[in-house]
Design an enzyme around this catalytic site. Sequence first.
Site, PDB file in Angstrom:
ATOM      1  CE  LYS A 116      -2.983  -0.116   2.874  1.00 19.62           C
ATOM      2  NZ  LYS A 116      -4.315   0.034   3.824  1.00 19.62           N
ATOM      3  NE  ARG A 174      -6.456   4.165   5.132  1.00 18.12           N
ATOM      4  CZ  ARG A 174      -7.182   3.887   4.888  1.00 18.12           C
ATOM      5  NH1 ARG A 174      -7.972   2.223   4.792  1.00 18.12           N
ATOM      6  NH2 ARG A 174      -8.441   5.016   4.661  1.00 18.12           N
ATOM      7  N   GLY A 223      -7.780  -6.385   5.463  1.00 18.32           N
ATOM      8  CA  GLY A 223      -8.655  -6.534   6.390  1.00 18.32           C
ATOM      9  C   GLY A 223      -7.827  -7.942   7.504  1.00 18.32           C
ATOM     10  CG  MET A 226      -2.282  -6.801   9.770  1.00 21.94           C
ATOM     11  SD  MET A 226      -0.616  -6.814   9.060  1.00 21.94           S
ATOM     12  CE  MET A 226      -0.969  -6.158   7.761  1.00 21.94           C
ATOM     13  NE  ARG A 241      -6.671  -4.644  -2.475  1.00 22.45           N
ATOM     14  CZ  ARG A 241      -7.341  -4.513  -0.949  1.00 22.45           C
ATOM     15  NH1 ARG A 241      -6.555  -4.053  -0.038  1.00 22.45           N
ATOM     16  NH2 ARG A 241      -8.753  -4.632  -1.427  1.00 22.45           N
ATOM     17  CG  HIS A 285     -14.467  -9.006   5.422  1.00 21.23           C
ATOM     18  ND1 HIS A 285     -14.836 -10.164   5.656  1.00 21.23           N
ATOM     19  CD2 HIS A 285     -12.799  -8.975   5.137  1.00 21.23           C
ATOM     20  CE1 HIS A 285     -13.910 -11.286   6.007  1.00 21.23           C
ATOM     21  NE2 HIS A 285     -12.753 -10.310   6.059  1.00 21.23           N
ATOM     22  CB  SER A 337       9.243 -42.065 -14.497  1.00 23.39           C
ATOM     23  OG  SER A 337       7.858 -41.273 -14.112  1.00 23.39           O
ATOM     24  CB  CYS A 374       5.156 -39.799 -13.125  1.00 19.11           C
ATOM     25  SG  CYS A 374       5.590 -41.253 -12.053  1.00 19.11           S
ATOM     26  CE1 TYR A 426       6.745 -38.328 -17.394  1.00 22.88           C
ATOM     27  CE2 TYR A 426       8.924 -38.909 -18.933  1.00 22.88           C
ATOM     28  CZ  TYR A 426       8.163 -38.868 -18.427  1.00 22.88           C
ATOM     29  OH  TYR A 426       8.390 -40.628 -17.538  1.00 22.88           O
TER      30      TYR A 426
HETATM   31  C1  PEP Z   1       5.202 -42.807  -6.662  1.00 23.19           C
HETATM   32  O1  PEP Z   1       5.685 -43.449  -6.005  1.00 23.19           O
HETATM   33  O2  PEP Z   1       5.594 -41.388  -6.476  1.00 23.19           O
HETATM   34  C2  PEP Z   1       4.273 -43.385  -8.020  1.00 23.19           C
HETATM   35  C3  PEP Z   1       3.551 -42.977  -8.582  1.00 23.19           C
HETATM   36  O3  PEP Z   1       4.290 -44.756  -7.759  1.00 23.19           O
HETATM   37  P1  PEP Z   1       3.159 -45.325  -6.614  1.00 23.19           P
HETATM   38  O4  PEP Z   1       2.133 -43.747  -6.019  1.00 23.19           O
HETATM   39  O5  PEP Z   1       2.073 -45.407  -7.285  1.00 23.19           O
HETATM   40  O6  PEP Z   1       3.454 -45.847  -5.888  1.00 23.19           O
END
Ligand code: PEP
Length: 915
Positions: free
Chosen positions: A23, A92, A101, A103, A338, A454, A799, A867, A887
Amino acid sequence: MTNRHVYSFAEGDGHNKKLLGGKGANLCEMTQIGINVPPGFVITTEACLDYLERDELPPELMGEVTAEIEKLESATGKTFGRGPDPLLVSVRSGSALSMPGMMDTVLNLGLNEETLAGLIEQTGDERFAYDAYRRFIQLFGKVALGIDDEHFDEHFEAIKKRVGVKADVGLEADHLREISDKFLGVVRRESGQEFPHDVMKQLQLAVEAVFRSWMGKRAVDYRREFHITPDMANGTAVNICTMVFGNKGDDCATGVGFTRNPGTGENEMFGEYLTNAQGEDVVAGIRTPKALSELQQEMPTQYEQLVALRNTLESHYLEVQDYEFTIEKGILYCLQTRNGKMNAAATVKTSVDMYKEDLISKEQALLRIDPELLEQLLHPSLDPASTDEPIATGLPASPGAASGKCVFDADLAEKLGKVGDDIILVREETRPEDIHGFFAAQGILTSRGGKTSHAAVVARGMGKPCVAGAEGIIVDVALRQAHVGGNIIHEGDVITLDGGTGMVYLGAIPTIQAHFSDDLHTLLGWADEEADLKVLANADTPEAAQRARDYGAMGIGLCRTERMFNASDRLPIVIDMILANNEEDRKEALDRLLPIQRADFIELFTVMSPNPVTVRLLDPPMHEFLPTENDLLEQIETLRLYRDVIRGRQAALDTFSMEPDLPKPFAELSEELVNDALIKKERMLKKVRELHEVNPMLGHRGVRLGIAYPEIYAMQIKAILEATVECAKKGLSVRPEIMVPQVITSQEVAYVRRTVDELTKQLEKDFGKELRFKFGTMIETVRACTRATQLASSVEFFSFGTNDLTQATFSFSREDAENKFLPMYNEYEILQDNPFEVLDIQGLGQLIDMAVYRGRKQRPDLKIGICGEQGGHPASIEFCHKVGLDYVSCSGPRVPIARLAAANAKLRAQEAEAT
Ligand code: PEP
Ligand code: MG
């Protein structure tokens, strides 16, 4: 630390939000670009931290403040603490990040008996002066002296009742004088001291109180909920600004505006105002304000100035602004600006529009959106087919639809929310101290206040549906009920809100999934062009794969094949396979599974064609497919009892000299059938006991299973390769990837690879063409990270399974930690986050970094992804970009978030490189 604690608006660095707060920095910036801001100055966040550490103000601070007050006196011609034209200021809070809101604020500071007389003299408006005075005493009493509002409200309500008015505008000067006297009495009684007459003392106490509010419960809860860490915002600045009044008559007004509509993103004047009112009246929702469009008729000149102000703000900040303004005797002042908090749809629309309007670049359009915000676009809306009639209508203050039990106070909402109930928080109006109720609720309904009240602002920030100002609802907290027309809603009754239309319904109404707007498609298309990381999905069925594809997934990064085994037509075959006592029996069961798996893969590959589909070979311990020991013992006991019944029936039938001719079902009840079932259950029980492990997640699972029972993996590999052949025959381009779980050494990988090679050779011979696929490993054990060099020589991709890898790195059981001690660790700030949700960059990140480095050194073209669940989390994705993964793979609905996060990670890295 600098020695200087105070900067005037004309001098402060508009970019230094850490020092001056958001602010304060913006007040400086606006002043310096020529916007009409009332004169004032900022006390720095450093002074706040100093105060909090030592429990007293830095010794030089009040001297600096006095000097700035003197400058304000010369700039305004007013005098602080004296007449004839007394200077009043607002005090303020304002930290580096906006915490609306959370503080404290004090207005009209500088009033005492003497300046009050001056104010009356100067304005000739006794009513106005006493109104300012009573507001100041209450706010100062609450903020600086810790006196609860209710002590003041009691007197205020009593006088309003006696006079017979509902709104405070109905009170005369005499009433307000009486109220001020009563309020001074409240201060005397509750604080044990007189209200401070010395205005510098008032200022000092107010500054200290604002500093303390940084550590108040509300602010601390808010920072925890929104993961605001000290490096993002540390301490609050204090903004001291000359008061301007929107309540000096009908040529005065006060309001709040957004440079674009924060609900839809539409490029239009948006906001609300009240004539003859003070800013807090609009924000607190005490009076229901009017739409800005009405100002065009009421004060056309000022409306034009407001349009100009809005244009200046947007073209300067290149961001939608949420601003506050006051018109005092026809002069327009901007009191703050803001970046506007908008819902996801509006944020996306404004990004695309502002790019098209040449205001911002594509990169800026992407970077201005917090990827997590897109989650809101996945929120359901009410099924348009529903024919229910609303029981009330309010303002559509924050879109989305939600059903839940009505709860009339935030504490109870918090309690019920904790036990898993869906809650709609229903209040006359909300205040910042209700924040914990917001966190717990699915939606918020208020009977007073506007779209910038609010309740509306906070709900929008949280992406929760809110209907505000539903004036047909009369909330009676004491009786725990609300009246709506002829209906009474009791606490616990279920209602449904539609924050997009402002409708309120009795009961739960069905909802439908959100759909992607064209703007979102456009924006995510830009994101894909920008990002280095590809975004894949974790999906196990063709339906999930199709959904993920619709979300923009560029393939499947993890298909957990075990999930395919759980369908009711497959589980009995899987159980036969597990119960098999020899390889031959097991093969027989696997032969039945093979065509089913092959058909699954054909469907998956077809849906995802021509993108990659990574199929993970069987991973979980076998016992997961069998009932528990207790269930089996119960079932066996039941079957035994049943057998006794059949035996008794047989004994009864035997007493007849001639067997009766029973109808079919009775005749078929045989002991033999029950015995067969019993034998199977007893075999299962034996198997369950045999398979029992103290710690199955660290036991016989993953590739260890594949090595113990090679025929299982062989069946799966065959199904994948045969599916590839089938698809190829149909002319489909498919890219299967075979992935081995739980690997610790390259010998395991080599073992599985032999099966893959043998089967490939056979199939290629029959097919007459080369089969194209990849073979890789999950990296989800610590040893796999340390042995990345060796593993990379045997596989084409890694992975990171960061669910298991987190478990292994922390020695936290992934099954238990989140329910047992992790919340406590977060609460005590031993850990900032849940490492199963947010990748632990400091610890686990080092393992990933090392494995990537070693893997790529060995095989430069090694494809690497993640993953685990963290693969859909923006900060984790940023890390994945930094370490050079190819990825991320996450659950389908997180794919849009991950796509944007992947682009933003790249853009931020480029920004960092450039500076
Ligand atoms: C993991 O372990 O991150 C994974 C993707 O396999 P799971 O969760 O199936 O063990
Ligand atoms: Mg795993």
